[in-house]
Design a protein around this motif. Structure first.
Motif, PDB file in Angstrom:
ATOM      1  N   ARG A   1       0.821  -1.215   0.000  1.00  0.00           N
ATOM      2  CA  ARG A   1       0.000   0.000   0.000  1.00  0.00           C
ATOM      3  C   ARG A   1       0.856   1.267   0.000  1.00  0.00           C
ATOM      4  NH1 ARG A   1      -3.308  -3.888  -0.462  1.00  0.00           N
ATOM      5  NH2 ARG A   1      -5.295  -3.931   0.643  1.00  0.00           N
ATOM      6  N   THR A   2       2.027   1.218   0.618  1.00  0.00           N
ATOM      7  CA  THR A   2       2.862   2.416   0.726  1.00  0.00           C
ATOM      8  C   THR A   2       4.164   2.286  -0.056  1.00  0.00           C
ATOM      9  OG1 THR A   2       4.077   1.691   2.696  1.00  0.00           O
ATOM     10  CG2 THR A   2       1.968   2.805   3.064  1.00  0.00           C
ATOM     11  N   GLU A   3       4.416   1.123  -0.582  1.00  0.00           N
ATOM     12  CA  GLU A   3       5.653   0.813  -1.296  1.00  0.00           C
ATOM     13  C   GLU A   3       5.301   0.206  -2.653  1.00  0.00           C
ATOM     14  OE1 GLU A   3       8.823   1.296   0.145  1.00  0.00           O
ATOM     15  OE2 GLU A   3       7.610   2.303   1.650  1.00  0.00           O
ATOM     16  N   THR A   4       6.313   0.014  -3.487  1.00  0.00           N
ATOM     17  CA  THR A   4       6.135  -0.717  -4.723  1.00  0.00           C
ATOM     18  C   THR A   4       6.421  -2.181  -4.418  1.00  0.00           C
ATOM     19  OG1 THR A   4       6.907   1.176  -5.981  1.00  0.00           O
ATOM     20  CG2 THR A   4       6.953  -0.957  -7.097  1.00  0.00           C
ATOM     21  N   GLY A   5       5.560  -3.074  -4.905  1.00  0.00           N
ATOM     22  CA  GLY A   5       5.831  -4.487  -4.723  1.00  0.00           C
ATOM     23  C   GLY A   5       4.768  -5.211  -3.933  1.00  0.00           C
ATOM     24  N   THR A   6       5.223  -6.275  -3.287  1.00  0.00           N
ATOM     25  CA  THR A   6       4.328  -7.196  -2.601  1.00  0.00           C
ATOM     26  C   THR A   6       4.757  -7.369  -1.149  1.00  0.00           C
ATOM     27  OG1 THR A   6       4.010  -8.378  -4.681  1.00  0.00           O
ATOM     28  CG2 THR A   6       3.424  -9.562  -2.688  1.00  0.00           C
ATOM     29  N   VAL A   7       3.760  -7.560  -0.308  1.00  0.00           N
ATOM     30  CA  VAL A   7       3.980  -7.837   1.106  1.00  0.00           C
ATOM     31  C   VAL A   7       3.545  -9.267   1.373  1.00  0.00           C
ATOM     32  CG1 VAL A   7       3.319  -7.199   3.451  1.00  0.00           C
ATOM     33  CG2 VAL A   7       3.516  -5.446   1.709  1.00  0.00           C
ATOM     34  N   ALA A   8       4.330  -9.999   2.131  1.00  0.00           N
ATOM     35  CA  ALA A   8       3.961 -11.351   2.550  1.00  0.00           C
ATOM     36  C   ALA A   8       3.528 -11.315   4.009  1.00  0.00           C
ATOM     37  CB  ALA A   8       5.133 -12.307   2.379  1.00  0.00           C
ATOM     38  N   VAL A   9       2.546 -12.162   4.329  1.00  0.00           N
ATOM     39  CA  VAL A   9       2.025 -12.247   5.690  1.00  0.00           C
ATOM     40  C   VAL A   9       1.922 -13.713   6.071  1.00  0.00           C
ATOM     41  CG1 VAL A   9       0.105 -11.715   7.231  1.00  0.00           C
ATOM     42  CG2 VAL A   9       0.663 -10.135   5.357  1.00  0.00           C
ATOM     43  N   ARG A  10       2.647 -14.112   7.092  1.00  0.00           N
ATOM     44  CA  ARG A  10       2.558 -15.479   7.621  1.00  0.00           C
ATOM     45  C   ARG A  10       1.736 -15.411   8.904  1.00  0.00           C
ATOM     46  NH1 ARG A  10       7.653 -17.073   7.701  1.00  0.00           N
ATOM     47  NH2 ARG A  10       7.413 -18.363   5.845  1.00  0.00           N
ATOM     48  N   VAL A  11       0.639 -16.158   8.938  1.00  0.00           N
ATOM     49  CA  VAL A  11      -0.226 -16.214  10.116  1.00  0.00           C
ATOM     50  C   VAL A  11       0.074 -17.532  10.819  1.00  0.00           C
ATOM     51  CG1 VAL A  11      -2.609 -16.156  10.963  1.00  0.00           C
ATOM     52  CG2 VAL A  11      -1.986 -14.883   8.884  1.00  0.00           C
ATOM     53  N   ARG A  12       0.455 -17.439  12.088  1.00  0.00           N
ATOM     54  CA  ARG A  12       0.865 -18.638  12.825  1.00  0.00           C
ATOM     55  C   ARG A  12       0.688 -18.399  14.325  1.00  0.00           C
ATOM     56  NH1 ARG A  12       7.345 -17.828  11.804  1.00  0.00           N
ATOM     57  NH2 ARG A  12       7.420 -15.731  12.634  1.00  0.00           N
ATOM     58  N   PRO A  13       0.829 -19.460  15.115  1.00  0.00           N
ATOM     59  CA  PRO A  13       0.792 -19.258  16.570  1.00  0.00           C
ATOM     60  C   PRO A  13       1.958 -18.371  17.012  1.00  0.00           C
ATOM     61  CG  PRO A  13       0.569 -21.583  16.036  1.00  0.00           C
ATOM     62  CD  PRO A  13       0.942 -20.880  14.761  1.00  0.00           C
TER      63      PRO A  13
END
Length: 159
Positions: A48-60
Motif C-alpha cells: 500500500r505504501t511501497e512498490t511491490g508485494t507484502v507477505a504475511v505469515r499467520v501462525r501461533p
C-alpha cells in the motif's frame, strides 16, 4: 536489520479460522506454492505504501511466554496467541517494511475493532496497541514490549 515485523492478535479461534477472516479483511491472497500447515498460513497482498508485494505469515505466537516464571520473562505479547509476521517480498527495506506493517495494523483495527492487536517492530519495539473499548495508541517515543516498560504498555494490552 529486521527480516520481518509483527502484528500480534488476541483472538480465541484456531490459526486457520483467524487466517480466514484476516484474509478477508486485509485483502490477502493465499500463496499457492506455500505448503499449508494446520498451524500456519501464508498470504500476500499488493503493498500500500511501497512498490511491490507484502507477505504475511499467520501462525501461533511462538515468542510468547505463556506462564512466565520470572519477572524478566513478562512481555506485552504474551496474551496474544496469533502472530502475523510481515515482510516485503524480495527486498530488505526496514523503513518500508514498517510502513507496510503499519498499514496492515491500521486496516486490521479499522475492520475488526473488537480484536486486540499489537504492532511490534523488530521484536524489540512496541509501536502501537489496539484494545477494544480503549482504542488505538501509538507509543511516542516507542518502547519495548518487555517488563521494563510495563507501566507504559499495561493499560493498552490484554492482561
Amino acid at each position: 536489520m529486521s527480516t520481518s515485523d509483527n502484528v500480534f492478535v488476541a483472538a480465541g479461534d484456531p490459526v486457520a479460522a483467524v487466517a480466514e477472516w484476516l484474509a478477508d479483511v486485509l485483502e490477502l491472497e493465499p500463496v499457492a506454492d506455500a505448503d499449508p500447515k494446520d498451524d500456519e498460513r501464508v498470504f500476500r497482498r499488493t503493498a500500500r505504501t511501497e512498490t511491490g508485494t507484502v507477505a504475511v505469515r499467520v501462525r501461533p505466537n511462538g515468542f510468547a511466554v505463556v506462564d512466565p516464571q520470572e519477572p524478566d520473562e513478562i512481555q506485552a505479547i504474551d496474551r496474544y496467541p496469533i502472530d502475523l509476521s510481515i515482510w516485503l517480498v524480495g527486498r530488505k527495506d526496514e523503513e518500508g517494511q514498517l510502513r507496510e506493517t503499519t498499514a496492515i495494523f491500521v486496516d486490521l483495527v479499522t475492520a475488526r475493532p473488537d480484536v486486540p492487536a499489537l504492532l511490534v517492530h523488530n521484536l524489540d519495539t512496541l509501536v502501537s496497541a489496539h484494545l477494544p473499548g480503549a482504542g488505538t495508541h501509538t507509543f511516542d517515543p516507542p518502547i519495548t514490549p518487555d517488563i521494563e516498560d510495563i507501566d507504559t504498555w499495561r493499560d493498552w494490552t490484554v492482561s
